[in-house]
Design an enzyme around this catalytic site. Structure first.
Site, PDB file in Angstrom:
ATOM      1  N   LYS A 233       0.982  -1.077   0.040  1.00  0.00           N
ATOM      2  CA  LYS A 233      -0.257  -0.257   0.011  1.00  0.00           C
ATOM      3  C   LYS A 233       1.087   1.118   0.053  1.00  0.00           C
ATOM      4  O   LYS A 233       1.474   1.400   0.968  1.00  0.00           O
ATOM      5  CB  LYS A 233      -1.182  -0.300   1.396  1.00  0.00           C
ATOM      6  CG  LYS A 233      -1.966  -1.539   1.167  1.00  0.00           C
ATOM      7  CD  LYS A 233      -3.028  -1.066  -0.060  1.00  0.00           C
ATOM      8  CE  LYS A 233      -4.260  -2.077   0.377  1.00  0.00           C
ATOM      9  NZ  LYS A 233      -4.989  -1.500   0.919  1.00  0.00           N
TER      10      LYS A 233
ATOM     11  N   ARG B  73      -3.951  -9.521   3.920  1.00  0.00           N
ATOM     12  CA  ARG B  73      -4.531 -10.267   2.631  1.00  0.00           C
ATOM     13  C   ARG B  73      -2.619  -9.621   2.536  1.00  0.00           C
ATOM     14  O   ARG B  73      -2.721  -8.062   1.727  1.00  0.00           O
ATOM     15  CB  ARG B  73      -5.358  -9.658   1.800  1.00  0.00           C
ATOM     16  CG  ARG B  73      -6.038  -9.311   0.772  1.00  0.00           C
ATOM     17  CD  ARG B  73      -6.906  -9.217   0.476  1.00  0.00           C
ATOM     18  NE  ARG B  73      -7.666  -8.960  -1.420  1.00  0.00           N
ATOM     19  CZ  ARG B  73      -6.635  -7.822  -2.319  1.00  0.00           C
ATOM     20  NH1 ARG B  73      -6.450  -6.784  -1.655  1.00  0.00           N
ATOM     21  NH2 ARG B  73      -7.415  -8.133  -3.018  1.00  0.00           N
TER      22      ARG B  73
END
Length: 394
Positions: free
Chosen positions: A340, A374
């Site tokens: 991210k 995840r």
């Protein structure tokens, strides 16, 4: 020695050799809690404060609350678990919304005690909580933020899926529509053309459960019939009015994620929150209720606070630090911090090499209550989670 959790307190009492009944009675006295109640009526806040003070606890309220010169206040309830449980008994017949507050606090306390969960897919029972589960990400899109275009062909996607299973993935998450910031929506037919051939080729070759990452009920329906078992909807069932009923009809567990706006707009404009965690908890609680109202089994719901989806760098870091607060909802907690942007902003890493920041974020998440991570880099993050689990359960 400082005991950081009720579980540690119980273990220490047992080690000392305390009577089992003594363990049961002493543990609530050793667990200190702070509950933030937002925007409650001042008359209710005053009763809360009086009751907690009488038991040796306290309630912090805004100036003007005692004289009721303001309409409402946030109230921080401060006390031991035993004091707060006694408070709920006293509030159970009180006016001004205190009966409902009492019920909500009791539910929250019960939820905080949950350590293990079971979800039932159309094909199996999955236990969550004994260790951190690893969900491997398989993007079959040309424009994913970190691996777009690498697994466009079904053969390449299948090879990657089987490799992730070998690397230790517990769940495989297949997505045919990018949800990166700024991405535009695609048509149902295009998403189906990307996802279904991969699922069909994986049939009989993969043993771990497969999740489909989609906001479209039609895609979810076809995917589950082709072998997927879980529906991961970043819109929390909001974007397609048929999604909840589709999931309920198929008996598929759902992942409900927090996101403000849509992927195309979520990182634009004002990203500020009045109460970051409070707003996300309220959103997820409402989406859980809506899902259950549409027929989804309450035990088949997983929640995701939505790292990177309509949040600033500071927001994402705060969510990681205070992740355990989401346990108040009593659902398994999935987190997606892999590669991210906020990890890159901290470490200065590019999209595809945010490994160190991601590993640190995964470690923090596991230590703060995540049940499922995840990730893209399954082998590396599997070992990261194993180490964090070992520390957590030492």
């Amino acid at each position: 020695m400082f005991l950081a959790s009720p579980q540690e307190a119980v273990k220490e009492l047992q080690r000392i050799g305390a009577d089992p009944y003594g363990v049961e009675s002493m543990t609530p006295k050793m667990s200190h809690l702070n509950f933030l109640l937002e925007k409650i009526e001042c008359r209710a806040a005053n009763i809360l404060k009086q009751e907690m003070l009488s038991m040796g606890g306290d309630v912090a309220v805004a100036r003007g609350s005692v004289s009721c010169t303001i309409e409402s206040t946030d109230a921080l309830v401060i006390g031991t678990r035993k004091q707060i449980l006694k408070l709920t008994e006293k509030l159970s017949s009180q006016p001004f919304g205190l009966k409902e507050i009492s019920k909500n606090i009791r539910t929250a306390l019960a939820n905080l005690d949950k350590e293990n969960f079971q979800i039932r897919t159309p094909r199996r029972l999955i236990t969550i909580g004994e260790r951190t589960l690893v969900m491997g990400i398989l993007n079959v899109t040309p424009n994913s933020f970190s691996d777009g275009g690498r697994f466009n062909l079904p053969e390449a996607a299948v090879e990657r899926a089987l490799r992730m299973e070998d690397e230790g993935a517990d769940i495989l998450d297949i997505g045919g529509e990018s949800t990166r910031p700024g991405s535009a929506r695609i048509q149902v037919e295009e998403e189906l053309d990307r996802v279904i051939p991969v699922l069909e080729k994986l049939a009989g070759r993969i043993s771990i459960p497969v999740s489909v990452d989609t906001m479209k009920a039609e895609v979810a329906g076809h995917a589950v019939r082709a072998g997927a078992e879980i529906i991961n909807d970043v819109s929390a069932l909001r974007f397609d009015p048929e999604m909840a009923r589709t999931a309920a009809g198929l008996g598929a567990p759902v992942v409900l994620m927090h996101m403000r706006g849509e992927p195309e707009t979520m990182q634009k404009g004002d990203l500020s929150y009045v109460s970051l965690r409070g707003e996300i908890v309220s959103f997820l609680r409402e989406r859980v209720r809506a899902a259950v109202a549409d027929g989804i089994d309450p035990d088949n719901i997983i929640i995701d606070p939505g790292f990177g989806f309509g949040k600033s760098l500071e927001d994402n870091l705060k969510l990681l630090k205070h992740l355990r607060e989401f346990k108040i909802l009593g659902k398994p907690l999935l987190i997606g911090v892999s590669r991210k942007a906020f990890t890159g902003k901290v470490t200065g890493a590019e999209d595809s090499v945010r490994l160190e920041g991601g590993a640190a974020a995964v470690t923090a998440a596991v230590l703060n209550g995540a049940n499922i991570i995840r990730v893209h880099d399954v082998s590396f993050m599997k070992k990261t989670a194993m180490m964090a689990d070992a520390v957590l359960r030492a």
